[in-house]
Design a protein around this motif. Structure first.
Motif, PDB file in Angstrom:
ATOM      1  N   ASN A 345      60.043  92.712   8.423  1.00 63.18           N
ATOM      2  CA  ASN A 345      59.138  93.851   8.261  1.00 63.18           C
ATOM      3  C   ASN A 345      59.164  94.657   9.564  1.00 63.18           C
ATOM      4  O   ASN A 345      58.794  94.134  10.614  1.00 63.18           O
ATOM      5  N   THR A 346      59.617  95.889   9.458  1.00 60.24           N
ATOM      6  CA  THR A 346      59.746  96.694  10.688  1.00 60.24           C
ATOM      7  C   THR A 346      58.377  97.121  11.223  1.00 60.24           C
ATOM      8  O   THR A 346      58.290  97.651  12.331  1.00 60.24           O
ATOM      9  N   ASP A 347      57.317  96.886  10.423  1.00 58.98           N
ATOM     10  CA  ASP A 347      55.969  97.229  10.891  1.00 58.98           C
ATOM     11  C   ASP A 347      55.398  96.139  11.813  1.00 58.98           C
ATOM     12  O   ASP A 347      54.381  96.342  12.460  1.00 58.98           O
ATOM     13  N   ALA A 348      56.040  94.982  11.866  1.00 65.57           N
ATOM     14  CA  ALA A 348      55.613  93.964  12.834  1.00 65.57           C
ATOM     15  C   ALA A 348      56.437  94.187  14.097  1.00 65.57           C
ATOM     16  O   ALA A 348      57.235  93.336  14.516  1.00 65.57           O
ATOM     17  N   GLU A 349      56.262  95.386  14.687  1.00 63.05           N
ATOM     18  CA  GLU A 349      57.113  95.831  15.797  1.00 63.05           C
ATOM     19  C   GLU A 349      56.542  95.473  17.163  1.00 63.05           C
ATOM     20  O   GLU A 349      57.280  95.362  18.131  1.00 63.05           O
ATOM     21  N   GLY A 350      55.201  95.303  17.219  1.00 65.24           N
ATOM     22  CA  GLY A 350      54.579  95.039  18.524  1.00 65.24           C
ATOM     23  C   GLY A 350      55.163  93.790  19.154  1.00 65.24           C
ATOM     24  O   GLY A 350      55.569  93.782  20.330  1.00 65.24           O
ATOM     25  N   ARG A 351      55.269  92.729  18.365  1.00 67.30           N
ATOM     26  CA  ARG A 351      55.799  91.462  18.879  1.00 67.30           C
ATOM     27  C   ARG A 351      57.251  91.613  19.315  1.00 67.30           C
ATOM     28  O   ARG A 351      57.719  90.899  20.194  1.00 67.30           O
ATOM     29  N   ASP A 426      59.871  80.257  10.342  1.00 67.56           N
ATOM     30  CA  ASP A 426      61.251  79.801  10.125  1.00 67.56           C
ATOM     31  C   ASP A 426      62.034  80.822   9.300  1.00 67.56           C
ATOM     32  O   ASP A 426      61.518  81.375   8.334  1.00 67.56           O
ATOM     33  N   SER A 427      63.286  81.025   9.712  1.00 68.69           N
ATOM     34  CA  SER A 427      64.166  81.949   8.987  1.00 68.69           C
ATOM     35  C   SER A 427      65.399  81.190   8.527  1.00 68.69           C
ATOM     36  O   SER A 427      65.852  80.266   9.203  1.00 68.69           O
ATOM     37  N   ASN A 428      65.961  81.591   7.376  1.00 75.08           N
ATOM     38  CA  ASN A 428      67.198  80.959   6.917  1.00 75.08           C
ATOM     39  C   ASN A 428      68.399  81.405   7.723  1.00 75.08           C
ATOM     40  O   ASN A 428      69.425  80.747   7.722  1.00 75.08           O
ATOM     41  N   PHE A 429      68.274  82.559   8.385  1.00 79.85           N
ATOM     42  CA  PHE A 429      69.452  83.190   8.980  1.00 79.85           C
ATOM     43  C   PHE A 429      69.407  83.361  10.497  1.00 79.85           C
ATOM     44  O   PHE A 429      70.433  83.564  11.114  1.00 79.85           O
ATOM     45  N   ALA A 430      68.227  83.328  11.062  1.00 80.31           N
ATOM     46  CA  ALA A 430      68.110  83.540  12.521  1.00 80.31           C
ATOM     47  C   ALA A 430      67.206  82.454  13.098  1.00 80.31           C
ATOM     48  O   ALA A 430      66.681  81.614  12.367  1.00 80.31           O
ATOM     49  N   ASP A 431      66.987  82.486  14.410  1.00 76.64           N
ATOM     50  CA  ASP A 431      66.133  81.471  15.040  1.00 76.64           C
ATOM     51  C   ASP A 431      64.693  81.573  14.542  1.00 76.64           C
ATOM     52  O   ASP A 431      63.948  80.594  14.545  1.00 76.64           O
ATOM     53  N   MET A 432      64.319  82.782  14.176  1.00 73.36           N
ATOM     54  CA  MET A 432      62.961  82.984  13.631  1.00 73.36           C
ATOM     55  C   MET A 432      62.926  84.299  12.883  1.00 73.36           C
ATOM     56  O   MET A 432      63.837  85.126  13.031  1.00 73.36           O
ATOM     57  N   GLN A 433      61.887  84.497  12.070  1.00 76.32           N
ATOM     58  CA  GLN A 433      61.662  85.800  11.462  1.00 76.32           C
ATOM     59  C   GLN A 433      60.437  86.418  12.122  1.00 76.32           C
ATOM     60  O   GLN A 433      59.672  85.730  12.795  1.00 76.32           O
ATOM     61  N   ASN A 434      60.269  87.737  11.962  1.00 72.27           N
ATOM     62  CA  ASN A 434      59.202  88.391  12.727  1.00 72.27           C
ATOM     63  C   ASN A 434      57.864  88.443  12.003  1.00 72.27           C
ATOM     64  O   ASN A 434      56.908  88.973  12.553  1.00 72.27           O
ATOM     65  N   ILE A 435      57.783  87.894  10.790  1.00 74.62           N
ATOM     66  CA  ILE A 435      56.469  87.811  10.127  1.00 74.62           C
ATOM     67  C   ILE A 435      56.268  86.408   9.541  1.00 74.62           C
ATOM     68  O   ILE A 435      57.225  85.708   9.234  1.00 74.62           O
ATOM     69  N   GLY A 436      54.997  86.053   9.390  1.00 76.93           N
ATOM     70  CA  GLY A 436      54.679  84.722   8.885  1.00 76.93           C
ATOM     71  C   GLY A 436      53.882  84.765   7.586  1.00 76.93           C
ATOM     72  O   GLY A 436      53.275  83.769   7.213  1.00 76.93           O
ATOM     73  N   GLY A 437      53.862  85.913   6.927  1.00 78.33           N
ATOM     74  CA  GLY A 437      53.102  86.019   5.671  1.00 78.33           C
ATOM     75  C   GLY A 437      51.672  86.462   5.923  1.00 78.33           C
ATOM     76  O   GLY A 437      51.234  86.589   7.063  1.00 78.33           O
ATOM     77  N   ARG A 438      50.930  86.660   4.836  1.00 72.49           N
ATOM     78  CA  ARG A 438      49.572  87.210   4.951  1.00 72.49           C
ATOM     79  C   ARG A 438      48.578  86.245   5.582  1.00 72.49           C
ATOM     80  O   ARG A 438      47.711  86.633   6.336  1.00 72.49           O
ATOM     81  N   GLY A 441      47.612  85.870   9.708  1.00 67.67           N
ATOM     82  CA  GLY A 441      48.522  86.861  10.282  1.00 67.67           C
ATOM     83  C   GLY A 441      48.361  87.072  11.783  1.00 67.67           C
ATOM     84  O   GLY A 441      49.342  87.347  12.486  1.00 67.67           O
ATOM     85  N   THR A 442      47.130  86.940  12.282  1.00 64.68           N
ATOM     86  CA  THR A 442      46.910  87.112  13.722  1.00 64.68           C
ATOM     87  C   THR A 442      47.495  85.930  14.485  1.00 64.68           C
ATOM     88  O   THR A 442      48.067  86.075  15.564  1.00 64.68           O
ATOM     89  N   ILE A 443      47.349  84.748  13.872  1.00 61.95           N
ATOM     90  CA  ILE A 443      47.807  83.526  14.528  1.00 61.95           C
ATOM     91  C   ILE A 443      49.333  83.451  14.541  1.00 61.95           C
ATOM     92  O   ILE A 443      49.936  83.124  15.566  1.00 61.95           O
ATOM     93  N   THR A 444      49.969  83.805  13.422  1.00 64.71           N
ATOM     94  CA  THR A 444      51.437  83.719  13.418  1.00 64.71           C
ATOM     95  C   THR A 444      52.050  84.753  14.362  1.00 64.71           C
ATOM     96  O   THR A 444      53.098  84.502  14.961  1.00 64.71           O
ATOM     97  N   ALA A 445      51.365  85.900  14.529  1.00 61.26           N
ATOM     98  CA  ALA A 445      51.850  86.892  15.509  1.00 61.26           C
ATOM     99  C   ALA A 445      51.796  86.292  16.919  1.00 61.26           C
ATOM    100  O   ALA A 445      52.729  86.430  17.706  1.00 61.26           O
ATOM    101  N   ALA A 446      50.692  85.603  17.224  1.00 59.40           N
ATOM    102  CA  ALA A 446      50.550  84.973  18.543  1.00 59.40           C
ATOM    103  C   ALA A 446      51.572  83.839  18.699  1.00 59.40           C
ATOM    104  O   ALA A 446      52.143  83.652  19.785  1.00 59.40           O
TER     105      ALA A 446
END
Ligand code: BES
Ligand code: MN
Ligand code: ZN
Length: 495
Positions: A345-351, A426-438, A441-446
């Protein structure tokens, strides 16, 4: 606005307005009693007639009181002494300055700061300075005709005893923090077409010019490429404005002392990118640089205070816009740390800009790193507009920041950073993905940020709900400059 603190007596002091407290049921404070005596019971008479109940935050303006040198007298209701908690006290101070701003008085003398039972005098003075500055604040730099400047120019805190050196220092520090908040508000309130990454960089250079103790450096996109900041650069790809990585170094402490590094999110407009946000209230995403603005405001404040401490500010800044060159959902980028990120999600850009700034922060051999970011809408859902979200990889640091927030009445609330949340990234393709679901949401960003802050003591402040107000009162709040400056003051004092 200017502030001073001195000894004096309520009936004899010359001023545009003498401010005294009245407790519930019309019980006069000491200062009000002195005025009442000089005025041959004019105050107790009008209280007896029911004109002033003493209810907390009520005010009554009086003119031409005989026997009193001040041009006006403002009675301020303090309520029950036993009920003067921090919230009520702040409300009373705000009501006081609202009433003062409605008068033509150029200066006011406050005789009631010792009447706030249970609150330290320095605390009351600090909150009074913040309330005064807030009442005088105008966001009119973009209006063709600026609003009339407030008449009230000078606030004097009057104490029955000569003020201590400590309370003079506290007053100077409160004024410096208020100036820092003003800078933070001004930058936050500017529109995205004016306050670009380039504009923020110029502000940093101007700050360094104004304060010999501050050095500013600005890195360009080509420098970021060399550093391998693939994550930060992925966010700016859709924008025509060049991204900037701004560094401010304040050296007030011993050469060898390891610095506190403040990292501020500086997205000067967040449209969401290809994961475009809905249109309603999207204008408020000009405030997505309030973390950066709070770093600039805090750096200015501590330079004005001359704190004996080393502090570095790091501001990654760019726009988040859609275009043919913008990053797409599913794209994978390599961060400066070497870790790869699948951008779902390109809207999770701050992290994405913060993670590279956190890696970069390690260059300063920090003692502590604190990032400040309007990071998640979920934080607004969790904590509303009262507390900032706080996370830390060290509990002692979290406690110190929570305490500073209480002291400055700019409060934060700690949320968990447990490993149990990490698998959501966890991501299937990279070391991580940039979102953790709804969920959470504050905790997964941290949690995402924590993966880039492993080498030092670190805290994260999510100010999405506290940095600005929406609706009719729309405007930046200047938070969390009070919390940050208080934390740094405490550190400089060895607390
Ligand atoms: N800048 C926003 C967070 C934000 C939203 C702050 C609303 C204040 C009010 C951030 O970049 C963002 O868009 N976050 C997303 C994350 C999501 C896509 C995982 C959000 O909160 O919706
Ligand atoms: Mn966003
Ligand atoms: Zn954002």
């Amino acid at each position: 606005m200017e502030f001073s603190i001195k000894q004096g007596s309520p009936e004899k002091l010359k001023s545009g307005c003498a401010v005294v407290g009245v407790f519930e049921d019309g019980k006069l404070s000491k200062a009000a009693q002195a005025l009442d005596k000089a005025a041959k019971h004019a105050l107790s008479d009008l209280i007896a007639r029911g004109d002033m109940s003493g209810k907390a935050s009520s005010t009554l303006l009086l003119h031409g009181i005989p026997g009193i040198v001040a041009e006006r007298v403002l009675l301020v209701g303090l309520g029950k002494a036993s009920e003067l908690d921090s919230k009520t006290s702040v409300e009373i101070l705000r009501a006081t300055f609202k009433a003062l701003q409605d008068t033509p008085a150029k200066e006011a003398a406050l005789f009631f700061t010792g009447d706030f039972a249970g609150r330290e005098h320095a605390w009351v003075v600090r909150q009074a300075v913040f309330a005064a500055a807030e009442s005088a604040y105008r966001a009119d730099s973009m209006k063709s005709k600026p609003a009339k400047p407030p008449a009230l120019k000078h606030i004097a805190f009057i104490t029955p005893e000569p003020p201590s050196a400590g309370s003079k220092t506290a007053l100077g520090q409160a004024a410096a923090a208020a100036h820092g908040m003003k800078l933070t508000k001004d930058l936050g309130n500017l529109p995205g077409n004016i306050c670009t990454p380039t504009y923020l960089a110029k502000q940093a250079l101007a700050l360094a010019k104004a304060h010999k103790s501050i050095k500013a450096t600005v890195l360009e996109e080509k420098d970021m490429h060399k550093l391998g900041m693939g994550s930060l650069l992925s966010v700016t790809r859709g924008s025509a404005q060049p991204a900037k990585l701004i560094t401010l170094e304040y050296r007030g402490g011993d050469k060898k002392q390891q610095p506190v590094v403040l990292v501020g999110k500086g997205i000067t407009f967040d449209s969401g990118g290809i994961s475009l946000k809905p249109g309603a209230e999207m204008d408020e995403m000009k405030y997505d640089m309030c973390g950066a603005a709070s770093v600039l405001g805090t750096m200015q404040a501590i330079a004005e205070m001359g704190l004996k401490l080393n502090v570095v500010g790091v501001i990654p800044s760019c726009e988040n816009l859609p275009s043919g060159t913008a990053t797409k959902p599913g794209d994978i980028v390599t961060s400066m740390s070497g870790q790869t990120i699948e951008i779902l999600n390109t809207d999770a850009e701050g992290r994405l800009i913060l993670c590279d700034a956190l890696t970069y922060a390690a260059r300063f051999k920090p003692d502590t790193v604190i990032d400040i970011a309007t990071l998640t809408g979920a934080c607004v859902i969790a904590l509303g507009h009262v507390a900032s979200g706080l996370f830390s990889n060290e509990d002692k640091l979290a406690q110190e920041l929570l305490a500073a927030g209480e002291q400055a009445h700019d409060r934060a609330w700690q949320l968990p950073l447990w490993d149990d949340y990490q698998p959501l990234l966890d991501s299937n393709f990279a070391d991580m993905q940039n979102i953790g679901g709804r969920a959470g949401g504050t905790i997964t960003a941290a949690c995402f940020l924590s993966r880039f802050a492993k080498d030092y003591r670190w805290a994260h402040l999510d100010i999405a709900g506290t940095a600005w107000k929406s609706g009719k009162e729309k405007g930046a709040t200047g938070r969390p400059v009070p919390l940050l400056t208080q934390y740094l003051i405490n550190r400089a004092n060895g607390k």
